[in-house]
Design a protein around this motif. Structure first.
Motif, mmCIF file in Angstrom:
data_model
loop_
_atom_site.group_PDB
_atom_site.id
_atom_site.type_symbol
_atom_site.label_atom_id
_atom_site.label_comp_id
_atom_site.label_asym_id
_atom_site.label_seq_id
_atom_site.Cartn_x
_atom_site.Cartn_y
_atom_site.Cartn_z
ATOM 1 N N ALA A 161 0.826 -1.211 0.000
ATOM 2 C CA ALA A 161 0.000 0.000 0.000
ATOM 3 C C ALA A 161 0.860 1.261 0.000
ATOM 4 C CB ALA A 161 -0.935 -0.005 1.202
ATOM 5 N N ASP A 162 1.934 1.247 0.765
ATOM 6 C CA ASP A 162 2.842 2.403 0.806
ATOM 7 C C ASP A 162 3.581 2.591 -0.511
ATOM 8 O OD1 ASP A 162 2.236 3.134 3.419
ATOM 9 O OD2 ASP A 162 3.812 1.887 4.291
ATOM 10 N N ASP A 163 3.975 1.480 -1.140
ATOM 11 C CA ASP A 163 4.860 1.533 -2.294
ATOM 12 C C ASP A 163 4.132 1.686 -3.626
ATOM 13 O OD1 ASP A 163 7.624 0.916 -3.581
ATOM 14 O OD2 ASP A 163 6.264 -0.538 -4.520
ATOM 15 N N CYS A 164 2.937 1.151 -3.756
ATOM 16 C CA CYS A 164 2.282 1.086 -5.065
ATOM 17 C C CYS A 164 1.892 2.479 -5.560
ATOM 18 C CB CYS A 164 1.060 0.168 -5.007
ATOM 19 S SG CYS A 164 -0.332 0.845 -4.059
ATOM 20 N N ASP A 165 1.547 2.543 -6.840
ATOM 21 C CA ASP A 165 1.215 3.824 -7.467
ATOM 22 C C ASP A 165 -0.236 4.225 -7.256
ATOM 23 O OD1 ASP A 165 3.775 4.476 -8.987
ATOM 24 O OD2 ASP A 165 3.374 2.427 -9.653
ATOM 25 N N GLY A 166 -1.091 3.261 -6.948
ATOM 26 C CA GLY A 166 -2.496 3.582 -6.744
ATOM 27 C C GLY A 166 -3.242 2.412 -6.139
ATOM 28 N N ILE A 167 -4.360 2.719 -5.471
ATOM 29 C CA ILE A 167 -5.193 1.706 -4.817
ATOM 30 C C ILE A 167 -6.618 1.880 -5.324
ATOM 31 C CG2 ILE A 167 -6.082 0.847 -2.611
ATOM 32 C CD1 ILE A 167 -3.517 2.140 -1.327
ATOM 33 N N ILE A 168 -7.217 0.809 -5.827
ATOM 34 C CA ILE A 168 -8.573 0.850 -6.361
ATOM 35 C C ILE A 168 -9.491 0.075 -5.432
ATOM 36 C CG2 ILE A 168 -10.100 0.242 -8.270
ATOM 37 C CD1 ILE A 168 -6.659 0.314 -9.342
ATOM 38 N N ALA A 169 -10.500 0.747 -4.884
ATOM 39 C CA ALA A 169 -11.483 0.107 -4.025
ATOM 40 C C ALA A 169 -12.728 -0.218 -4.843
ATOM 41 C CB ALA A 169 -11.850 1.023 -2.860
ATOM 42 N N GLY A 170 -13.199 -1.459 -4.734
ATOM 43 C CA GLY A 170 -14.333 -1.892 -5.535
ATOM 44 C C GLY A 170 -15.678 -1.696 -4.873
ATOM 45 N N LEU A 171 -15.700 -1.445 -3.569
ATOM 46 C CA LEU A 171 -16.932 -1.181 -2.841
ATOM 47 C C LEU A 171 -16.738 0.048 -1.953
ATOM 48 C CD1 LEU A 171 -18.000 -4.743 -1.534
ATOM 49 C CD2 LEU A 171 -18.797 -3.582 -3.595
ATOM 50 N N TYR A 172 -17.840 0.708 -1.621
ATOM 51 C CA TYR A 172 -17.756 1.865 -0.726
ATOM 52 C C TYR A 172 -17.033 1.500 0.560
ATOM 53 C CZ TYR A 172 -18.972 5.059 2.983
ATOM 54 O OH TYR A 172 -18.878 5.904 4.063
ATOM 55 N N GLU A 173 -17.313 0.319 1.128
ATOM 56 C CA GLU A 173 -16.739 -0.073 2.418
ATOM 57 C C GLU A 173 -15.213 -0.084 2.380
ATOM 58 O OE1 GLU A 173 -19.382 -1.481 0.818
ATOM 59 O OE2 GLU A 173 -20.209 -3.076 2.066
ATOM 60 N N TYR A 174 -14.657 -0.628 1.301
ATOM 61 C CA TYR A 174 -13.194 -0.709 1.202
ATOM 62 C C TYR A 174 -12.608 0.689 0.994
ATOM 63 C CZ TYR A 174 -14.465 -5.591 0.545
ATOM 64 O OH TYR A 174 -15.005 -6.844 0.716
ATOM 65 N N TRP A 175 -13.312 1.516 0.229
ATOM 66 C CA TRP A 175 -12.878 2.908 0.049
ATOM 67 C C TRP A 175 -12.850 3.624 1.398
ATOM 68 C CZ3 TRP A 175 -15.261 7.564 1.076
ATOM 69 C CH2 TRP A 175 -14.690 8.708 0.497
ATOM 70 N N ALA A 176 -13.863 3.394 2.239
ATOM 71 C CA ALA A 176 -13.932 4.059 3.548
ATOM 72 C C ALA A 176 -12.770 3.667 4.449
ATOM 73 C CB ALA A 176 -15.262 3.720 4.226
ATOM 74 N N TYR A 178 -9.604 2.620 3.186
ATOM 75 C CA TYR A 178 -8.320 3.003 2.591
ATOM 76 C C TYR A 178 -8.167 4.503 2.370
ATOM 77 C CZ TYR A 178 -6.066 -1.481 1.437
ATOM 78 O OH TYR A 178 -5.398 -2.674 1.501
ATOM 79 N N HIS A 179 -9.229 5.176 1.931
ATOM 80 C CA HIS A 179 -9.083 6.561 1.492
ATOM 81 C C HIS A 179 -8.564 7.510 2.571
ATOM 82 C CE1 HIS A 179 -10.390 10.617 0.147
ATOM 83 N NE2 HIS A 179 -9.934 10.163 -1.007
ATOM 84 N N PRO A 180 -9.024 7.411 3.819
ATOM 85 C CA PRO A 180 -8.485 8.327 4.834
ATOM 86 C C PRO A 180 -6.989 8.157 5.061
ATOM 87 C CG PRO A 180 -10.539 7.358 5.583
ATOM 88 C CD PRO A 180 -10.128 6.592 4.359
ATOM 89 N N LEU A 181 -6.471 6.963 4.818
ATOM 90 C CA LEU A 181 -5.058 6.688 5.047
ATOM 91 C C LEU A 181 -4.200 6.977 3.826
ATOM 92 C CD1 LEU A 181 -5.548 3.270 6.904
ATOM 93 C CD2 LEU A 181 -5.186 5.522 7.927
ATOM 94 N N PHE A 182 -4.784 6.819 2.626
ATOM 95 C CA PHE A 182 -4.051 7.044 1.377
ATOM 96 C C PHE A 182 -4.903 7.906 0.438
ATOM 97 C CE2 PHE A 182 -2.885 2.880 3.090
ATOM 98 C CZ PHE A 182 -1.499 2.976 3.159
ATOM 99 N N PRO A 183 -5.218 9.132 0.852
ATOM 100 C CA PRO A 183 -6.161 9.950 0.075
ATOM 101 C C PRO A 183 -5.660 10.304 -1.315
ATOM 102 C CG PRO A 183 -5.118 11.263 1.800
ATOM 103 C CD PRO A 183 -4.753 9.830 2.057
ATOM 104 N N GLY A 184 -4.346 10.426 -1.461
ATOM 105 C CA GLY A 184 -3.797 10.837 -2.748
ATOM 106 C C GLY A 184 -3.767 9.746 -3.798
ATOM 107 N N LYS A 185 -3.890 8.509 -3.375
ATOM 108 C CA LYS A 185 -3.786 7.440 -4.372
ATOM 109 C C LYS A 185 -4.857 6.368 -4.282
ATOM 110 C CE LYS A 185 0.003 4.942 -1.980
ATOM 111 N NZ LYS A 185 1.319 4.326 -2.239
ATOM 112 N N THR A 186 -5.943 6.663 -3.553
ATOM 113 C CA THR A 186 -7.052 5.716 -3.479
ATOM 114 C C THR A 186 -8.241 6.244 -4.261
ATOM 115 O OG1 THR A 186 -6.389 4.954 -1.286
ATOM 116 C CG2 THR A 186 -8.640 4.485 -1.953
#
Length: 366
Positions: A161-176, A178-186
């Motif tokens: 998660a720290d190293d990758c270029d981006g994180i894609i969440a497939g459901l709202y729950e997963y976005w909720a 990841y996004h607060p922790l990696f807002p720039g790449k989620t």
């Protein structure tokens, strides 16, 4: 672009691959087919049981090394994108990072952040791991905590998660989570589904029982809330035997499972979800109503203010009974819910439109 999709979860990558190819991209999918579901792939990474199974899988990876490098994009279905211990997967990730341009992580299911956030920060009112402030104590929930917290799996997930270029969440729950922790790449991108052609919905509900479908995963019923949903459906059937036909699929072959689902009016999905899973989305694409997760957040993240095809239930027995009974006693609403289900999939989950969102994300990150 040349794109490598690594791993599979409920046909997400196989369907995404088809959408990306329609857009003219060169796509390779390497996976185990999601175990017994046996979804299509270009490179088979199935593992046989036992220590020798792991050694043979490493051999498969080595023999296919030339087919796993030189890509513009590599997307991982999960931190555990191959069936190997996390300790071994570190080195495979490092090799992929060195031999390809951009790396993306899918937030599609069980991982460290899904477990950790739901028992600490608790961004959701309820989830697989909490009901409000109460931590769920089911055997499966406790097992996932042991597996992902303070282990090599946690370290692997955090590293990727720290190293990758981006994180894609497939459901709202997963976005909720990841996004607060990696807002720039989620980013949230809906799951891809192939819309079904030529479907038509009868605008009048025929004079027959409402057909309710429940699929049971062995050993996961309590964790996913299927036990509660099934008990509620059985109670409604007992109250209105002439109005309900209950179909239960447990341990049946996949083709039989799909056939049973196709002959149903509604499907009971995961009780502790805010949103429909891949299984429910596939059903909705066929005009089958989802009874499960349809919380306001699900529609808000899609910016949808009109369609409401999902029969939303709270994570308790009484809520499921109430909503199912309402459906059974008011069958005139069923055709419109079916029509909206199909439109919902066409509007937000069409695999080509979803693939376009992925391509835009790939190009704008890394």
């Amino acid at each position: 672009m040349r794109i490598l999709l690594l791993g599979e979860y409920s046909n997400v990558h196989a369907t995404l691959a088809e959408g990306l190819r329609l857009l003219g991209h060169e796509v390779t999918l390497a996976s185990n087919g999601d175990f017994w579901k046996d979804y299509p792939r270009d490179i088979d990474l199935t593992r046989k049981p036992g220590k020798w199974g792991g050694i043979r899988l490493l051999g498969k990876l080595w023999s296919n090394a030339s087919k796993l490098k030189g890509y513009d994009v590599v997307q991982l279905i999960n931190p555990l994108f191959v069936e190997l211990k996390a300790e071994r997967t570190f080195k495979i990730y490092d090799w992929l990072r060195r031999n390809n341009r951009k790396m993306f992580l899918g937030a599609f299911g069980m991982d460290y952040y899904w477990v950790h956030e739901n028992i600490t920060r608790k961004p959701l009112r309820y989830s697989d791991f909490n009901i409000g402030e109460t931590i769920r104590q089911t055997p499966d929930a406790l097992k996932e905590q042991r597996d992902w917290l303070g282990t090599a799996k946690e370290r692997l997930n955090r590293t990727i998660a720290d190293d990758c270029d981006g994180i894609i969440a497939g459901l709202y729950e997963y976005w909720a989570c990841y996004h607060p922790l990696f807002p720039g790449k989620t980013s949230f991108i809906p799951y891809p589904i192939k819309p079904k052609q030529g479907l038509s919905i009868d605008t009048t509900m025929p004079h027959r029982p409402v057909r309710i479908f429940v699929g049971i995963s062995r050993g996961r019923s309590e964790y996913k809330g299927t036990d509660i949903m099934l008990a509620a459906a059985q109670a409604v059937q007992a109250r209105h035997p002439e109005k309900v036909e209950l179909k239960i699929a447990e341990g049946v072959p996949f083709d039989e499972y799909v056939e049973m689902m196709n002959q149903s009016d509604c499907i009971l999905d995961q009780l502790y979800s805010y949103t429909p899973s891949m299984n429910a989305l596939e059903a909705m694409s066929r005009g089958i109503i989802c009874v499960g997760g349809g919380e306001p957040e699900n529609y808000e993240i899609l910016r949808e203010d009109t369609l409401r095809p999902i029969v939303n239930v709270q994570p308790d027995y009484e809520s499921v009974v109430r909503e199912l009974e309402n459906l059974v006693l008011n069958p005139a609403q069923i055709p419109e819910l079916k029509r909206q289900s199909i439109e919902y999939i066409q509007r937000y989950h069409d695999y080509k439109r979803v693939a376009e969102q992925y391509v835009s994300f790939y190009l704008n990150h890394g």
